[in-house]
Write a protein that holds these residues in place. Structure first.
Motif, PDB file in Angstrom:
ATOM      1  N   GLY A 182       0.820  -1.250  -0.071  1.00 19.67           N
ATOM      2  CA  GLY A 182       0.106  -0.002   0.081  1.00 19.67           C
ATOM      3  C   GLY A 182       0.604   1.295  -0.075  1.00 19.67           C
ATOM      4  O   GLY A 182       0.712   2.111  -0.796  1.00 19.67           O
ATOM      5  N   GLU A 183       1.783   1.249   0.789  1.00 17.49           N
ATOM      6  CA  GLU A 183       2.920   2.505   0.756  1.00 17.49           C
ATOM      7  C   GLU A 183       3.448   2.910  -0.630  1.00 17.49           C
ATOM      8  O   GLU A 183       3.254   3.783  -0.796  1.00 17.49           O
ATOM      9  N   GLU A 184       3.952   1.586  -1.122  1.00 23.24           N
ATOM     10  CA  GLU A 184       4.628   1.840  -2.397  1.00 23.24           C
ATOM     11  C   GLU A 184       3.760   2.143  -3.574  1.00 23.24           C
ATOM     12  O   GLU A 184       3.779   3.175  -4.130  1.00 23.24           O
ATOM     13  N   LEU A 185       2.318   1.708  -3.682  1.00 20.66           N
ATOM     14  CA  LEU A 185       1.603   2.355  -4.444  1.00 20.66           C
ATOM     15  C   LEU A 185       1.061   3.569  -4.390  1.00 20.66           C
ATOM     16  O   LEU A 185       0.697   4.305  -5.196  1.00 20.66           O
ATOM     17  N   ALA A 186       0.877   4.120  -3.075  1.00 18.23           N
ATOM     18  CA  ALA A 186       0.671   5.433  -2.781  1.00 18.23           C
ATOM     19  C   ALA A 186       1.602   6.337  -3.218  1.00 18.23           C
ATOM     20  O   ALA A 186       1.564   7.284  -3.891  1.00 18.23           O
ATOM     21  N   ALA A 187       2.971   5.756  -3.082  1.00 15.40           N
ATOM     22  CA  ALA A 187       4.095   6.857  -3.499  1.00 15.40           C
ATOM     23  C   ALA A 187       4.126   6.770  -4.919  1.00 15.40           C
ATOM     24  O   ALA A 187       4.418   7.696  -5.720  1.00 15.40           O
ATOM     25  N   ARG A 188       3.892   5.574  -5.794  1.00 18.10           N
ATOM     26  CA  ARG A 188       4.062   5.542  -7.243  1.00 18.10           C
ATOM     27  C   ARG A 188       2.886   6.200  -7.931  1.00 18.10           C
ATOM     28  O   ARG A 188       3.082   6.782  -8.956  1.00 18.10           O
ATOM     29  N   PHE A 189       1.729   6.147  -7.264  1.00 18.73           N
ATOM     30  CA  PHE A 189       0.496   6.882  -7.864  1.00 18.73           C
ATOM     31  C   PHE A 189      -0.031   7.920  -6.945  1.00 18.73           C
ATOM     32  O   PHE A 189      -1.143   7.942  -6.718  1.00 18.73           O
ATOM     33  N   CYS A 190       0.758   8.904  -6.796  1.00 20.91           N
ATOM     34  CA  CYS A 190       0.331   9.838  -5.729  1.00 20.91           C
ATOM     35  C   CYS A 190      -0.500  10.700  -6.281  1.00 20.91           C
ATOM     36  O   CYS A 190      -1.239  11.565  -5.651  1.00 20.91           O
ATOM     37  N   ASP A 191      -0.756  10.837  -7.621  1.00 22.18           N
ATOM     38  CA  ASP A 191      -1.814  11.810  -8.433  1.00 22.18           C
ATOM     39  C   ASP A 191      -3.199  10.834  -8.536  1.00 22.18           C
ATOM     40  O   ASP A 191      -4.092  11.488  -9.174  1.00 22.18           O
ATOM     41  N   LYS A 192      -3.001   9.713  -8.050  1.00 19.86           N
ATOM     42  CA  LYS A 192      -4.504   8.761  -8.243  1.00 19.86           C
ATOM     43  C   LYS A 192      -4.900   8.372  -7.022  1.00 19.86           C
ATOM     44  O   LYS A 192      -4.334   8.676  -5.958  1.00 19.86           O
ATOM     45  N   VAL A 193      -6.053   7.849  -6.972  1.00 22.77           N
ATOM     46  CA  VAL A 193      -6.702   7.008  -5.853  1.00 22.77           C
ATOM     47  C   VAL A 193      -6.253   5.626  -5.599  1.00 22.77           C
ATOM     48  O   VAL A 193      -6.325   4.908  -6.495  1.00 22.77           O
ATOM     49  N   VAL A 194      -5.716   5.409  -4.468  1.00 19.52           N
ATOM     50  CA  VAL A 194      -5.332   3.829  -4.190  1.00 19.52           C
ATOM     51  C   VAL A 194      -6.486   3.504  -3.028  1.00 19.52           C
ATOM     52  O   VAL A 194      -6.221   3.951  -1.847  1.00 19.52           O
ATOM     53  N   MET A 195      -7.105   2.430  -3.249  1.00 20.91           N
ATOM     54  CA  MET A 195      -7.914   1.626  -2.143  1.00 20.91           C
ATOM     55  C   MET A 195      -7.748   0.396  -2.035  1.00 20.91           C
ATOM     56  O   MET A 195      -7.563  -0.230  -2.903  1.00 20.91           O
ATOM     57  N   LYS A 196      -7.485  -0.209  -0.699  1.00 26.07           N
ATOM     58  CA  LYS A 196      -7.265  -1.189  -0.413  1.00 26.07           C
ATOM     59  C   LYS A 196      -8.426  -2.206   0.061  1.00 26.07           C
ATOM     60  O   LYS A 196      -9.189  -1.558   0.632  1.00 26.07           O
ATOM     61  N   SER A 197      -8.770  -3.383  -0.421  1.00 23.08           N
ATOM     62  CA  SER A 197      -9.773  -4.051   0.360  1.00 23.08           C
ATOM     63  C   SER A 197      -9.444  -5.704   0.222  1.00 23.08           C
ATOM     64  O   SER A 197      -8.796  -6.096  -0.828  1.00 23.08           O
ATOM     65  N   SER A 198      -9.820  -6.328   1.397  1.00 23.07           N
ATOM     66  CA  SER A 198      -9.800  -7.642   1.436  1.00 23.07           C
ATOM     67  C   SER A 198     -11.161  -8.327   1.524  1.00 23.07           C
ATOM     68  O   SER A 198     -11.416  -9.324   1.974  1.00 23.07           O
ATOM     69  N   ASP A 199     -12.042  -7.397   1.004  1.00 24.86           N
ATOM     70  CA  ASP A 199     -13.467  -7.910   1.014  1.00 24.86           C
ATOM     71  C   ASP A 199     -13.879  -8.899   0.090  1.00 24.86           C
ATOM     72  O   ASP A 199     -13.342  -8.783  -1.146  1.00 24.86           O
ATOM     73  N   TRP A 200     -14.369 -10.311   0.328  1.00 21.00           N
ATOM     74  CA  TRP A 200     -14.726 -11.247  -0.586  1.00 21.00           C
ATOM     75  C   TRP A 200     -15.579 -10.636  -1.755  1.00 21.00           C
ATOM     76  O   TRP A 200     -15.293 -11.128  -2.794  1.00 21.00           O
ATOM     77  N   ASP A 201     -16.441  -9.654  -1.316  1.00 20.44           N
ATOM     78  CA  ASP A 201     -17.286  -9.112  -2.797  1.00 20.44           C
ATOM     79  C   ASP A 201     -16.636  -8.549  -3.792  1.00 20.44           C
ATOM     80  O   ASP A 201     -17.134  -8.201  -4.687  1.00 20.44           O
ATOM     81  N   PHE A 202     -15.378  -8.019  -3.203  1.00 19.72           N
ATOM     82  CA  PHE A 202     -14.512  -7.385  -4.325  1.00 19.72           C
ATOM     83  C   PHE A 202     -13.914  -8.267  -5.381  1.00 19.72           C
ATOM     84  O   PHE A 202     -12.671  -8.238  -5.393  1.00 19.72           O
ATOM     85  N   ASP A 203     -14.343  -8.906  -5.736  1.00 21.45           N
ATOM     86  CA  ASP A 203     -13.891 -10.310  -6.614  1.00 21.45           C
ATOM     87  C   ASP A 203     -13.930  -9.611  -7.920  1.00 21.45           C
ATOM     88  O   ASP A 203     -14.802  -9.946  -8.777  1.00 21.45           O
TER      89      ASP A 203
END
Length: 419
Positions: A39-60
């Protein structure tokens, strides 16, 4: 010769290596640290975008794409870990990703999804990161995927191997199973339907009386006597959401984790029917206490009807079978009597064309001579007779064929100690 193409290719190769090395390094760290690191690396690489993390089964996202609701392709700059499995029932290869970075086309927009699957303390976990240009796009795509996956339409949710999966084949089998095609002795069929239909209509009564609005029944009897058909016909007739449990065991997760997953989903889906197939094989010494706590412990299970079946009730602990608040009613499925066998044979014959249909006297004779046959053995007799008739396809021969096949099946049952 210009060196620009070489520089571009080197930059592309370096970028590819950097992406792959970033994920590889993350997978070498402990699970919690890995999730934070990615998450930290993605936030740094895509600082101009939205990064959303999810472990929800429904986000399949993969299931959503499989239904044709978005276009999913692996990112060209990241190695996709593709896992192939052979499905013998359909003679095909099933492919799925453990680790992947996708570009996703959805409603004219594009988002990216990073998927990582890894072992954790409870078994196996999948986490996805959604990368989008705007918060509105991220929220809209996330909601669309979760809403679709949480809907149980034209499929039954089946829990097996440690996770929920939509099963259309079971859904179609349930649609074909009706109370009209269910043959049971006495008033068993009517009692079953009346019991559960009354429950779903009676929530206000339960609440006024201060009684928990939940119900549990168990279907008991030897194999082949209509329990599975009864469950499917009841699900069809009651027209409620259904969750079907085939196993609490899995390779990567503990039974306790899986049992909790099942009951959490049931509470979220309620009012619903929770089917526990072959309860005696689901419950072990290891998971019994945890199962009982989920069944009637602190959580209310409001609106959940639990239908369990067992061929071997003697294998179940009295704490499960003898306490009414867990399974309020026990319905017994014995071998069909002469009247039920005749009704079953007549129902089968009514679906045949004139040339294949046996005469009423032959049907009555077979019904009289099949004492000790379960519905499963009656079905085997009818299937064998149909196959034999297809070799000759002569009108009027089904009567003789059924009697020949009956004698052969009776011999087979005798040699197996079943008759």
């Amino acid at each position: 010769m210009s060196i620009a193409p070489l520089l571009i290719e080197r930059d592309r190769t370096d970028n590819l290596f950097a992406r792959q090395r970033f994920i590889y390094d993350a997978l070498c760290t402990p699970a919690a640290a890995m999730v934070y690191r990615v998450g930290e690396e993605l936030a740094a690489r895509f600082c101009d975008k939205v990064v959303m993390k999810s472990s929800d089964w429904d986000f399949d996202v993969e299931e959503y794409a499989g239904a044709g609701l978005c276009a999913l392709r692996p990112h060209e700059a990241f190695y996709a870990d593709l896992d192939a499995n052979w499905i013998p029932d359909h003679s095909l290869i099933s492919r799925s990703y453990d680790q992947a970075w996708y570009r996703v086309g959805w409603q004219g927009a594009e988002v990216e999804v990073v998927r990582l699957t890894f072992p954790n303390a409870c078994g196996e976990q999948t986490v996805r990161w959604l990368i989008a240009d705007t918060p509105d796009l991220a929220d809209a795509f996330f909601a669309a995927v979760c809403i679709w996956n949480s809907k149980i339409e034209d499929a039954i949710m089946v829990f097996q191997d440690g996770y929920w999966q939509k099963n259309r084949d079971l859904y179609l089998a349930i649609q074909r199973a009706t109370l009209d095609t269910l043959v049971l002795g006495g008033t068993l069929k009517q009692d079953l339907y009346r019991d559960l239909a009354a429950f779903f209509e009676s929530r206000p009564i339960y609440e006024r009386a201060g009684i928990a609005w939940k119900r549990g029944i168990v279907l008991i009897g030897p194999p082949g006597n209509g329990k599975t058909h009864a469950v499917m016909a009841l699900i069809n007739a009651l027209d409620k959401s259904c969750l079907y449990v085939k196993s609490f065991s899995s390779q990567h997760a503990d039974d306790h984790h899986n049992i909790r997953t099942v009951f959490v989903q049931a509470r979220e889906t309620a009012p619903c029917i929770l089917v526990l197939e072959d309860l005696d094989s689901l419950i072990t010494d290891h998971n019994r206490s945890f199962f009982l706590n989920e069944l009637d412990g602190f959580a209310a299970n409001t609106g959940v009807v639990t239908i369990a079946s067992t061929n071997y009730p003697e294998r179940l602990d009295p704490a499960i079978m003898a306490r009414p608040s867990r399974f309020d009613r026990k319905y017994h499925f014995g071998l069909p009597g002469a009247e039920e066998r005749l009704a079953y044979l007549e129902l089968w014959g009514a679906g045949l064309d004139d040339a294949m249909r046996p005469g009423s006297s032959a049907v009555a004779q077979v019904a009289a001579e099949t004492a000790g046959f379960s519905f499963a053995y009656l079905k085997e007799l009818l299937v064998a007779s149909t196959v034999r008739w297809a070799e000759r396809q002569e009108a009027g021969t089904m009567d003789q064929i059924m009697l020949v096949e009956l004698a052969a099946l009776r011999d087979q049952m005798s040699s197996a100690g079943l008759a």
